[in-house]
Design a protein around this motif. Structure first.
Motif, PDB file in Angstrom:
ATOM      1  N   MET A   1      67.899 -30.892 -14.760  1.00  0.00           N
ATOM      2  CA  MET A   1      67.948 -29.833 -15.771  1.00  0.00           C
ATOM      3  C   MET A   1      69.398 -29.543 -16.142  1.00  0.00           C
ATOM      4  O   MET A   1      70.261 -29.444 -15.277  1.00  0.00           O
ATOM      5  N   ALA A   2      69.664 -29.415 -17.425  1.00  0.00           N
ATOM      6  CA  ALA A   2      71.029 -29.192 -17.893  1.00  0.00           C
ATOM      7  C   ALA A   2      71.522 -27.808 -17.491  1.00  0.00           C
ATOM      8  O   ALA A   2      70.753 -26.860 -17.375  1.00  0.00           O
ATOM      9  N   THR A   3      72.834 -27.709 -17.268  1.00  0.00           N
ATOM     10  CA  THR A   3      73.446 -26.423 -16.983  1.00  0.00           C
ATOM     11  C   THR A   3      73.566 -25.629 -18.278  1.00  0.00           C
ATOM     12  O   THR A   3      73.980 -26.161 -19.305  1.00  0.00           O
ATOM     13  N   ARG A   4      73.202 -24.354 -18.227  1.00  0.00           N
ATOM     14  CA  ARG A   4      73.241 -23.510 -19.419  1.00  0.00           C
ATOM     15  C   ARG A   4      74.259 -22.393 -19.242  1.00  0.00           C
ATOM     16  O   ARG A   4      74.369 -21.808 -18.171  1.00  0.00           O
ATOM     17  N   ARG A   5      74.989 -22.097 -20.299  1.00  0.00           N
ATOM     18  CA  ARG A   5      75.875 -20.939 -20.301  1.00  0.00           C
ATOM     19  C   ARG A   5      75.108 -19.761 -20.878  1.00  0.00           C
ATOM     20  O   ARG A   5      74.463 -19.883 -21.924  1.00  0.00           O
ATOM     21  N   ILE A   6      75.165 -18.623 -20.213  1.00  0.00           N
ATOM     22  CA  ILE A   6      74.347 -17.467 -20.583  1.00  0.00           C
ATOM     23  C   ILE A   6      75.229 -16.362 -21.151  1.00  0.00           C
ATOM     24  O   ILE A   6      76.274 -16.024 -20.592  1.00  0.00           O
ATOM     25  N   ARG A   7      74.800 -15.813 -22.287  1.00  0.00           N
ATOM     26  CA  ARG A   7      75.421 -14.613 -22.863  1.00  0.00           C
ATOM     27  C   ARG A   7      74.432 -13.468 -22.713  1.00  0.00           C
ATOM     28  O   ARG A   7      73.232 -13.646 -22.943  1.00  0.00           O
ATOM     29  N   THR A   8      74.908 -12.293 -22.331  1.00  0.00           N
ATOM     30  CA  THR A   8      74.022 -11.154 -22.120  1.00  0.00           C
ATOM     31  C   THR A   8      74.329 -10.038 -23.112  1.00  0.00           C
ATOM     32  O   THR A   8      75.440  -9.934 -23.643  1.00  0.00           O
ATOM     33  N   ALA A  26      68.861 -20.420 -27.465  1.00  0.00           N
ATOM     34  CA  ALA A  26      67.566 -19.793 -27.202  1.00  0.00           C
ATOM     35  C   ALA A  26      67.789 -18.348 -26.782  1.00  0.00           C
ATOM     36  O   ALA A  26      68.848 -17.995 -26.248  1.00  0.00           O
ATOM     37  N   ILE A  27      66.781 -17.518 -27.025  1.00  0.00           N
ATOM     38  CA  ILE A  27      66.858 -16.094 -26.706  1.00  0.00           C
ATOM     39  C   ILE A  27      65.758 -15.745 -25.714  1.00  0.00           C
ATOM     40  O   ILE A  27      64.592 -16.100 -25.927  1.00  0.00           O
ATOM     41  N   VAL A  28      66.122 -15.055 -24.635  1.00  0.00           N
ATOM     42  CA  VAL A  28      65.155 -14.442 -23.723  1.00  0.00           C
ATOM     43  C   VAL A  28      65.321 -12.943 -23.893  1.00  0.00           C
ATOM     44  O   VAL A  28      66.396 -12.395 -23.635  1.00  0.00           O
ATOM     45  N   CYS A  29      64.266 -12.276 -24.331  1.00  0.00           N
ATOM     46  CA  CYS A  29      64.400 -10.906 -24.821  1.00  0.00           C
ATOM     47  C   CYS A  29      63.348  -9.991 -24.199  1.00  0.00           C
ATOM     48  O   CYS A  29      62.158 -10.316 -24.196  1.00  0.00           O
ATOM     49  N   ASP A  30      63.792  -8.852 -23.670  1.00  0.00           N
ATOM     50  CA  ASP A  30      62.858  -7.823 -23.217  1.00  0.00           C
ATOM     51  C   ASP A  30      62.419  -6.997 -24.421  1.00  0.00           C
ATOM     52  O   ASP A  30      63.155  -6.888 -25.406  1.00  0.00           O
ATOM     53  N   VAL A  31      61.233  -6.428 -24.349  1.00  0.00           N
ATOM     54  CA  VAL A  31      60.770  -5.573 -25.442  1.00  0.00           C
ATOM     55  C   VAL A  31      61.409  -4.196 -25.347  1.00  0.00           C
ATOM     56  O   VAL A  31      61.931  -3.661 -26.329  1.00  0.00           O
ATOM     57  N   MET A  32      61.392  -3.611 -24.159  1.00  0.00           N
ATOM     58  CA  MET A  32      61.893  -2.249 -23.988  1.00  0.00           C
ATOM     59  C   MET A  32      63.400  -2.275 -23.763  1.00  0.00           C
ATOM     60  O   MET A  32      63.883  -2.493 -22.652  1.00  0.00           O
ATOM     61  N   MET A  33      64.152  -2.076 -24.854  1.00  0.00           N
ATOM     62  CA  MET A  33      65.606  -2.017 -24.788  1.00  0.00           C
ATOM     63  C   MET A  33      66.078  -0.752 -25.494  1.00  0.00           C
ATOM     64  O   MET A  33      65.412  -0.267 -26.414  1.00  0.00           O
ATOM     65  N   PRO A  34      67.220  -0.196 -25.084  1.00  0.00           N
ATOM     66  CA  PRO A  34      67.744   0.983 -25.788  1.00  0.00           C
ATOM     67  C   PRO A  34      68.218   0.626 -27.190  1.00  0.00           C
ATOM     68  O   PRO A  34      68.560  -0.515 -27.471  1.00  0.00           O
ATOM     69  N   ARG A  35      68.210   1.615 -28.066  1.00  0.00           N
ATOM     70  CA  ARG A  35      68.746   1.532 -29.430  1.00  0.00           C
ATOM     71  C   ARG A  35      67.897   0.672 -30.361  1.00  0.00           C
ATOM     72  O   ARG A  35      67.694   1.028 -31.513  1.00  0.00           O
ATOM     73  N   MET A  36      67.416  -0.461 -29.897  1.00  0.00           N
ATOM     74  CA  MET A  36      66.557  -1.309 -30.724  1.00  0.00           C
ATOM     75  C   MET A  36      65.661  -2.132 -29.811  1.00  0.00           C
ATOM     76  O   MET A  36      66.141  -2.847 -28.940  1.00  0.00           O
ATOM     77  N   ASP A  75      58.396 -17.004 -30.138  1.00  0.00           N
ATOM     78  CA  ASP A  75      57.817 -18.326 -29.921  1.00  0.00           C
ATOM     79  C   ASP A  75      57.005 -18.401 -28.632  1.00  0.00           C
ATOM     80  O   ASP A  75      56.147 -19.267 -28.489  1.00  0.00           O
ATOM     81  N   ASP A  76      57.296 -17.500 -27.688  1.00  0.00           N
ATOM     82  CA  ASP A  76      56.568 -17.493 -26.423  1.00  0.00           C
ATOM     83  C   ASP A  76      56.599 -16.078 -25.861  1.00  0.00           C
ATOM     84  O   ASP A  76      57.404 -15.243 -26.293  1.00  0.00           O
ATOM     85  N   TRP A  89      61.265 -23.039 -17.165  1.00  0.00           N
ATOM     86  CA  TRP A  89      60.487 -24.144 -17.734  1.00  0.00           C
ATOM     87  C   TRP A  89      60.105 -23.849 -19.184  1.00  0.00           C
ATOM     88  O   TRP A  89      60.148 -24.731 -20.039  1.00  0.00           O
ATOM     89  N   ARG A  90      59.730 -22.600 -19.442  1.00  0.00           N
ATOM     90  CA  ARG A  90      59.332 -22.234 -20.802  1.00  0.00           C
ATOM     91  C   ARG A  90      60.521 -22.313 -21.768  1.00  0.00           C
ATOM     92  O   ARG A  90      60.374 -22.759 -22.905  1.00  0.00           O
ATOM     93  N   VAL A  91      61.684 -21.873 -21.310  1.00  0.00           N
ATOM     94  CA  VAL A  91      62.875 -21.954 -22.162  1.00  0.00           C
ATOM     95  C   VAL A  91      63.219 -23.413 -22.453  1.00  0.00           C
ATOM     96  O   VAL A  91      63.542 -23.780 -23.591  1.00  0.00           O
ATOM     97  N   GLU A  92      63.137 -24.266 -21.443  1.00  0.00           N
ATOM     98  CA  GLU A  92      63.412 -25.688 -21.655  1.00  0.00           C
ATOM     99  C   GLU A  92      62.426 -26.286 -22.655  1.00  0.00           C
ATOM    100  O   GLU A  92      62.798 -27.113 -23.502  1.00  0.00           O
ATOM    101  N   ALA A  93      61.164 -25.874 -22.578  1.00  0.00           N
ATOM    102  CA  ALA A  93      60.164 -26.369 -23.529  1.00  0.00           C
ATOM    103  C   ALA A  93      60.482 -25.899 -24.947  1.00  0.00           C
ATOM    104  O   ALA A  93      60.342 -26.657 -25.918  1.00  0.00           O
ATOM    105  N   LEU A  94      60.922 -24.641 -25.087  1.00  0.00           N
ATOM    106  CA  LEU A  94      61.312 -24.136 -26.404  1.00  0.00           C
ATOM    107  C   LEU A  94      62.470 -24.949 -26.976  1.00  0.00           C
ATOM    108  O   LEU A  94      62.486 -25.279 -28.165  1.00  0.00           O
ATOM    109  N   LEU A  95      63.437 -25.267 -26.133  1.00  0.00           N
ATOM    110  CA  LEU A  95      64.591 -26.040 -26.592  1.00  0.00           C
ATOM    111  C   LEU A  95      64.183 -27.445 -27.020  1.00  0.00           C
ATOM    112  O   LEU A  95      64.681 -27.963 -28.022  1.00  0.00           O
ATOM    113  N   ARG A  96      63.269 -28.059 -26.280  1.00  0.00           N
ATOM    114  CA  ARG A  96      62.810 -29.403 -26.656  1.00  0.00           C
ATOM    115  C   ARG A  96      62.112 -29.369 -28.012  1.00  0.00           C
ATOM    116  O   ARG A  96      62.373 -30.206 -28.878  1.00  0.00           O
TER     117      ARG A  96
END
Length: 208
Positions: A1-8, A26-36, A75-76, A89-96
């Protein structure tokens, strides 16, 4: 699996700033976040033409919530508590899937790109759709920018991807950008913007 750099980002507003200032795969996003909340953020991204693959993570597991997420453009969808390995695994599938899709077709506004034929269909004059054939490098450059609206790419990134160069000499890139700007200066769907000292991005224009 490739190494990924993460921005938060701690909230949706900050996430939009991050997405507009750096290329994100790719974006991994929570629904409940402040401000938006996450649903609103994804909806705004899709309205701007940003189709970055997105995985929503949330404690909301009703069918209505899932429907909202997918209608907004995710997307997921994963429900907490999550398994971290499954998330990866799901993020890797999204990227593919994203790479496969971007290899062939892309769209910004009403302008469509077909990588198989090196052609694009775009509006020329009110209501008139024209097919335009581009030289290989011009097409590859425009396709790269237009496939990720509002995301900037450094000169080095573009040179490595399009010309397989180390990016030390960017004169060729600048010439191609000038040609594309001249060719599509009246295009109603996009314009190519310079990020001073960094690189370029395609910005979707708002239609009147």
């Amino acid at each position: 699996m490739a190494t990924r750099r993460i921005r938060t980002a701690e909230d949706g507003d900050t996430a939009l700033d991050v997405l507009s200032s750096a290329p994100i795969d790719a974006i991994v996003c929570d629904v409940m976040m402040p401000r938006m909340d996450g649903f609103t953020m994804i909806g705004l991204l899709r309205q701007m033409g940003n189709m970055t693959p997105t995985l929503i993570i949330t404690a909301q597991d009703s069918m209505a919530d899932k429907k909202t997420g997918f209608q907004k453009g995710t997307d997921d969808y994963m429900v907490k508590p999550i398994n971290v390995n499954e998330m990866v695994w799901r993020v890797e599938a999204l990227l593919r899937r994203s790479r496969i899709g971007m290899q062939h077709r892309s769209r910004i506004g009403n302008t469509e790109f077909d990588a198989d034929t090196l052609s694009m269909h775009t509006e020329q004059g009110k209501g008139n759709i024209a097919e335009i054939q581009l030289p290989l490098k011009e097409f590859q450059l425009l396709f790269k920018l237009a496939s990720s609206p509002n995301r900037f790419f450094t000169r080095r990134q573009i040179m490595e991807d399009i010309w397989e160069s180390d990016g030390s000499d960017t004169h060729t890139l600048d010439v191609h950008i000038s040609r594309l700007r001249e060719r599509f200066r009246n295009n109603p769907d996009f314009e190519i913007v310079t990020i001073r000292g960094l690189g370029y991005k395609a910005v979707q224009r708002e239609r009147a």
